[in-house]
Design a protein around this motif. Structure first.
Motif, PDB file in Angstrom:
ATOM      1  N   VAL A 243      87.768 -39.310  -8.405  1.00 36.43           N
ATOM      2  CA  VAL A 243      89.029 -38.565  -8.468  1.00 36.43           C
ATOM      3  C   VAL A 243      89.956 -39.177  -9.524  1.00 36.43           C
ATOM      4  CG1 VAL A 243      91.155 -38.044  -7.204  1.00 36.43           C
ATOM      5  CG2 VAL A 243      88.934 -37.697  -6.111  1.00 36.43           C
ATOM      6  N   GLY A 244      90.029 -40.504  -9.539  1.00 36.99           N
ATOM      7  CA  GLY A 244      90.864 -41.163 -10.538  1.00 36.99           C
ATOM      8  C   GLY A 244      90.382 -40.906 -11.952  1.00 36.99           C
ATOM      9  N   VAL A 245      89.071 -40.954 -12.161  1.00 31.32           N
ATOM     10  CA  VAL A 245      88.519 -40.691 -13.486  1.00 31.32           C
ATOM     11  C   VAL A 245      88.770 -39.236 -13.885  1.00 31.32           C
ATOM     12  CG1 VAL A 245      86.385 -40.568 -14.826  1.00 31.32           C
ATOM     13  CG2 VAL A 245      86.777 -42.502 -13.287  1.00 31.32           C
ATOM     14  N   ALA A 246      88.626 -38.316 -12.926  1.00 29.44           N
ATOM     15  CA  ALA A 246      88.842 -36.891 -13.214  1.00 29.44           C
ATOM     16  C   ALA A 246      90.282 -36.630 -13.637  1.00 29.44           C
ATOM     17  CB  ALA A 246      88.485 -36.059 -11.986  1.00 29.44           C
ATOM     18  N   GLN A 247      91.241 -37.268 -12.956  1.00 33.17           N
ATOM     19  CA  GLN A 247      92.637 -37.018 -13.328  1.00 33.17           C
ATOM     20  C   GLN A 247      92.976 -37.605 -14.683  1.00 33.17           C
ATOM     21  OE1 GLN A 247      95.641 -39.019 -13.475  1.00 33.17           O
ATOM     22  NE2 GLN A 247      94.438 -40.942 -13.423  1.00 33.17           N
ATOM     23  N   ILE A 248      92.369 -38.727 -15.055  1.00 33.81           N
ATOM     24  CA  ILE A 248      92.689 -39.300 -16.363  1.00 33.81           C
ATOM     25  C   ILE A 248      92.056 -38.469 -17.474  1.00 33.81           C
ATOM     26  CG2 ILE A 248      90.747 -40.917 -16.651  1.00 33.81           C
ATOM     27  CD1 ILE A 248      92.813 -43.004 -17.538  1.00 33.81           C
ATOM     28  N   ILE A 249      90.868 -37.901 -17.210  1.00 34.11           N
ATOM     29  CA  ILE A 249      90.261 -37.002 -18.205  1.00 34.11           C
ATOM     30  C   ILE A 249      91.088 -35.737 -18.351  1.00 34.11           C
ATOM     31  CG2 ILE A 249      88.247 -35.554 -18.667  1.00 34.11           C
ATOM     32  CD1 ILE A 249      86.521 -37.702 -17.394  1.00 34.11           C
ATOM     33  N   THR A 250      91.548 -35.202 -17.225  1.00 29.93           N
ATOM     34  CA  THR A 250      92.375 -33.996 -17.263  1.00 29.93           C
ATOM     35  C   THR A 250      93.689 -34.252 -17.996  1.00 29.93           C
ATOM     36  OG1 THR A 250      91.424 -33.277 -15.149  1.00 29.93           O
ATOM     37  CG2 THR A 250      93.496 -32.250 -15.834  1.00 29.93           C
ATOM     38  N   GLU A 252      94.244 -36.396 -20.294  1.00 29.43           N
ATOM     39  CA  GLU A 252      94.000 -36.546 -21.731  1.00 29.43           C
ATOM     40  C   GLU A 252      93.769 -35.191 -22.394  1.00 29.43           C
ATOM     41  OE1 GLU A 252      91.016 -39.000 -24.780  1.00 29.43           O
ATOM     42  OE2 GLU A 252      90.716 -39.066 -22.596  1.00 29.43           O
ATOM     43  N   GLN A 253      93.047 -34.313 -21.703  1.00 29.97           N
ATOM     44  CA  GLN A 253      92.724 -33.020 -22.320  1.00 29.97           C
ATOM     45  C   GLN A 253      93.901 -32.058 -22.294  1.00 29.97           C
ATOM     46  OE1 GLN A 253      89.227 -31.636 -20.274  1.00 29.97           O
ATOM     47  NE2 GLN A 253      87.836 -32.916 -21.504  1.00 29.97           N
ATOM     48  N   LEU A 254      94.676 -32.046 -21.184  1.00 31.70           N
ATOM     49  CA  LEU A 254      95.755 -31.069 -21.060  1.00 31.70           C
ATOM     50  C   LEU A 254      97.090 -31.590 -21.579  1.00 31.70           C
ATOM     51  CD1 LEU A 254      94.986 -29.613 -17.499  1.00 31.70           C
ATOM     52  CD2 LEU A 254      94.288 -28.743 -19.748  1.00 31.70           C
ATOM     53  N   LEU A 255      97.342 -32.894 -21.375  1.00 29.74           N
ATOM     54  CA  LEU A 255      98.637 -33.444 -21.758  1.00 29.74           C
ATOM     55  C   LEU A 255      98.561 -34.368 -22.954  1.00 29.74           C
ATOM     56  CD1 LEU A 255      99.965 -34.277 -18.158  1.00 29.74           C
ATOM     57  CD2 LEU A 255     100.360 -32.202 -19.514  1.00 29.74           C
ATOM     58  N   GLY A 256      97.348 -34.705 -23.367  1.00 31.15           N
ATOM     59  CA  GLY A 256      97.194 -35.619 -24.492  1.00 31.15           C
ATOM     60  C   GLY A 256      97.581 -37.043 -24.156  1.00 31.15           C
ATOM     61  N   LEU A 257      97.503 -37.394 -22.863  1.00 32.29           N
ATOM     62  CA  LEU A 257      97.876 -38.740 -22.422  1.00 32.29           C
ATOM     63  C   LEU A 257      96.618 -39.524 -22.077  1.00 32.29           C
ATOM     64  CD1 LEU A 257     100.860 -37.852 -20.044  1.00 32.29           C
ATOM     65  CD2 LEU A 257     100.959 -38.513 -22.460  1.00 32.29           C
ATOM     66  N   ASP A 258      96.413 -40.634 -22.736  1.00 33.09           N
ATOM     67  CA  ASP A 258      95.267 -41.487 -22.425  1.00 33.09           C
ATOM     68  C   ASP A 258      95.701 -42.891 -22.024  1.00 33.09           C
ATOM     69  OD1 ASP A 258      96.228 -42.325 -24.813  1.00 33.09           O
ATOM     70  OD2 ASP A 258      94.316 -42.282 -25.899  1.00 33.09           O
ATOM     71  N   ASP A 259      96.995 -43.059 -21.776  1.00 37.66           N
ATOM     72  CA  ASP A 259      97.535 -44.364 -21.396  1.00 37.66           C
ATOM     73  C   ASP A 259      98.765 -44.140 -20.542  1.00 37.66           C
ATOM     74  OD1 ASP A 259      97.722 -47.049 -21.204  1.00 37.66           O
ATOM     75  OD2 ASP A 259      97.933 -47.468 -23.336  1.00 37.66           O
ATOM     76  N   TRP A 261     101.000 -43.759 -17.195  1.00 40.32           N
ATOM     77  CA  TRP A 261     100.899 -43.438 -15.770  1.00 40.32           C
ATOM     78  C   TRP A 261      99.541 -42.884 -15.348  1.00 40.32           C
ATOM     79  CZ3 TRP A 261      99.843 -38.409 -14.665  1.00 40.32           C
ATOM     80  CH2 TRP A 261     100.203 -37.432 -15.583  1.00 40.32           C
ATOM     81  N   PRO A 262      98.773 -42.137 -16.194  1.00 42.27           N
ATOM     82  CA  PRO A 262      97.435 -41.732 -15.736  1.00 42.27           C
ATOM     83  C   PRO A 262      96.530 -42.933 -15.423  1.00 42.27           C
ATOM     84  CG  PRO A 262      98.105 -40.416 -17.626  1.00 42.27           C
ATOM     85  CD  PRO A 262      99.091 -41.523 -17.510  1.00 42.27           C
ATOM     86  N   VAL A 263      96.656 -43.975 -16.214  1.00 41.71           N
ATOM     87  CA  VAL A 263      95.881 -45.189 -15.936  1.00 41.71           C
ATOM     88  C   VAL A 263      96.365 -45.835 -14.636  1.00 41.71           C
ATOM     89  CG1 VAL A 263      95.255 -47.474 -16.783  1.00 41.71           C
ATOM     90  CG2 VAL A 263      95.437 -45.558 -18.380  1.00 41.71           C
ATOM     91  N   GLY A 264      97.679 -45.770 -14.389  1.00 43.14           N
ATOM     92  CA  GLY A 264      98.218 -46.311 -13.143  1.00 43.14           C
ATOM     93  C   GLY A 264      97.643 -45.602 -11.926  1.00 43.14           C
ATOM     94  N   ILE A 265      97.553 -44.268 -11.998  1.00 42.35           N
ATOM     95  CA  ILE A 265      96.970 -43.512 -10.882  1.00 42.35           C
ATOM     96  C   ILE A 265      95.498 -43.871 -10.695  1.00 42.35           C
ATOM     97  CG2 ILE A 265      96.398 -41.192 -10.072  1.00 42.35           C
ATOM     98  CD1 ILE A 265      98.919 -40.192 -11.459  1.00 42.35           C
ATOM     99  N   LEU A 266      94.787 -44.035 -11.803  1.00 42.78           N
ATOM    100  CA  LEU A 266      93.382 -44.447 -11.711  1.00 42.78           C
ATOM    101  C   LEU A 266      93.265 -45.804 -11.005  1.00 42.78           C
ATOM    102  CD1 LEU A 266      90.362 -44.273 -12.419  1.00 42.78           C
ATOM    103  CD2 LEU A 266      90.921 -45.271 -14.661  1.00 42.78           C
TER     104      LEU A 266
END
Length: 382
Positions: A243-250, A252-259, A261-266
């Motif tokens: 789930v954490g990996v899926a949200q960070i991929i999402t 990155e693809q939808l919001l262009g964020l790869d660092d 808070w997405p990493v924090g959720i992961l």
């Protein structure tokens, strides 16, 4: 049967050695040997521990026959005579009070002392009960697993909270407080984690030192349940990580964020997953009582070797002997005159002679030390 016969019978029913029983009671193996040879008698607290451990009454252990509990016979007889259950219950309650009073003011006078005078009788199942957790092993194992799992999770959560304030994608946006908050949360997580892990590890080491032997009280159902819980924890943990990996991929693809808070959720998902792995993994590992006893026994042997009085004396004497041999050898080397073979000699003796002489003397010291150690051990066992 005498107390000696009862104790030997109870040990045999559990396939327990004198040394193992001694470890459970916190006494020496020599004490158990003296009890079973009627050279000494245990104190009241040890008697009560034996009763709790083997599920028998104090009266049966000291005065009766643990193979045929007197309480069961008495209850059967009174039942046949028409005694009501309430009367039996009142009698048992009174006998329990006698036992508590005897423990509070009893002594180790033996079968003819206060134990005999107490005349303790109470209910007990026929035969020997199942093994009991008299050392508190299960509670300790649960606490240790929880502290280690919580400690590791705290570190990961602290790092995850710090990532929420990463300067690239901070929840506060561009702010001078980001660096401070990131450091505070990471430091707080690390400190909290270490505060949980270090005391738990030290407590576990102390528990292993105090209890080098634990009787296996877990049932097959307990082990099956533990295996099932571990399997569920592994599946749930892997799901959380995915789930954490899926949200960070999402992200990155939808919001262009790869660092940020997405990493924090992961990391939050990973922290929860790892805590499940650690907790249920440790709990499952602690079901291996035989492995615990083997490792704890090896550690105890190492501690005994390190604290061996005669070993220390032997080592010290040998060290002095070889130091003297080295000094003499070097003196002969630098002050002697060369012989026909070129080696320095003093009064015709080669300079290297002190070393083999020192080695022989060390061997003699070692033999004498072993003899003294054996004699001392034999004296303590008598």
């Amino acid at each position: 049967m005498s107390f000696r016969d009862n104790l030997q019978y109870l040990r045999a029913q559990r396939s327990m050695t004198q040394e193992q029983l001694a470890m459970l009671l916190g006494v020496s193996r020599q004490s158990i040997s003296k009890w079973e040879s009627e050279k000494a008698y245990p104190e009241m607290d040890k008697l009560l521990m034996i009763c709790d451990m083997f599920g028998c009454t104090l009266d049966d252990l000291v005065l009766g026959d643990v193979r045929h509990p007197a309480a069961a016979t008495a209850v059967s007889a009174t039942g046949a005579a028409g005694t009501t259950p309430a009367a039996v219950s009142d009698a048992v309650a009174g006998q329990d009070a006698v036992r508590r009073n005897a423990f509070a003011g009893g002594d180790a006078a033996g079968p003819s002392g206060s134990v005999r005078q107490a005349g303790l009788r109470g209910t007990a199942p026929m035969g020997v009960s199942m093994a009991q957790d008299v050392t508190g092993y299960d509670d300790h194992a649960r606490s240790f697993a929880w502290h280690i799992a919580a400690g590791v999770a705290s570190i990961l959560v602290g790092v995850g909270l710090g990532m929420l304030f990463d300067e690239d994608n901070s929840l506060l946006g561009v702010s001078p407080a980001n660096d401070v908050l990131q450091f505070v949360f990471i430091a707080l997580g690390v400190v909290t984690g270490l505060a949980l892990i270090i005391p738990a590890s030290m407590g576990h080491s102390e528990f292993r030192r105090r209890h080098p032997y634990v009787e296996d009280f877990y049932t097959d159902d307990d082990r099956l349940r533990s295996s099932r819980n571990l399997a569920i924890a592994v599946v749930v943990g892997i799901g959380l990580i995915l789930v954490g990996v899926a949200q960070i991929i999402t992200s990155e693809q939808l919001l262009g964020l790869d660092d940020g808070w997405p990493v924090g959720i992961l990391l939050f998902c990973v922290a929860l997953a790892v805590s499940l792995f650690i907790y249920f993994g440790i709990r499952h590992g602690h079901m291996d009582i035989a492995g615990y006893n083997r490792e704890a026994s090896e550690e105890a042997v190492k501690r005994d070797e390190e604290n061996d009085f005669y070993g220390k004396i032997t080592g010290s004497v040998c060290g002095i002997i070889m130091l003297v041999a080295t000094i003499v050898g070097l003196w002969m080397l630098f002050t002697g005159t060369p012989g026909a073979d070129g080696a320095a000699r003093v009064a015709g003796v080669p300079f290297w002679i002190p070393w083999p002489i020192g080695g022989v003397l060390c061997g003699v010291v070692g033999i004498v030390g072993n003899i003294l150690r054996a004699n001392d051990q034999h004296r303590r066992e008598r």
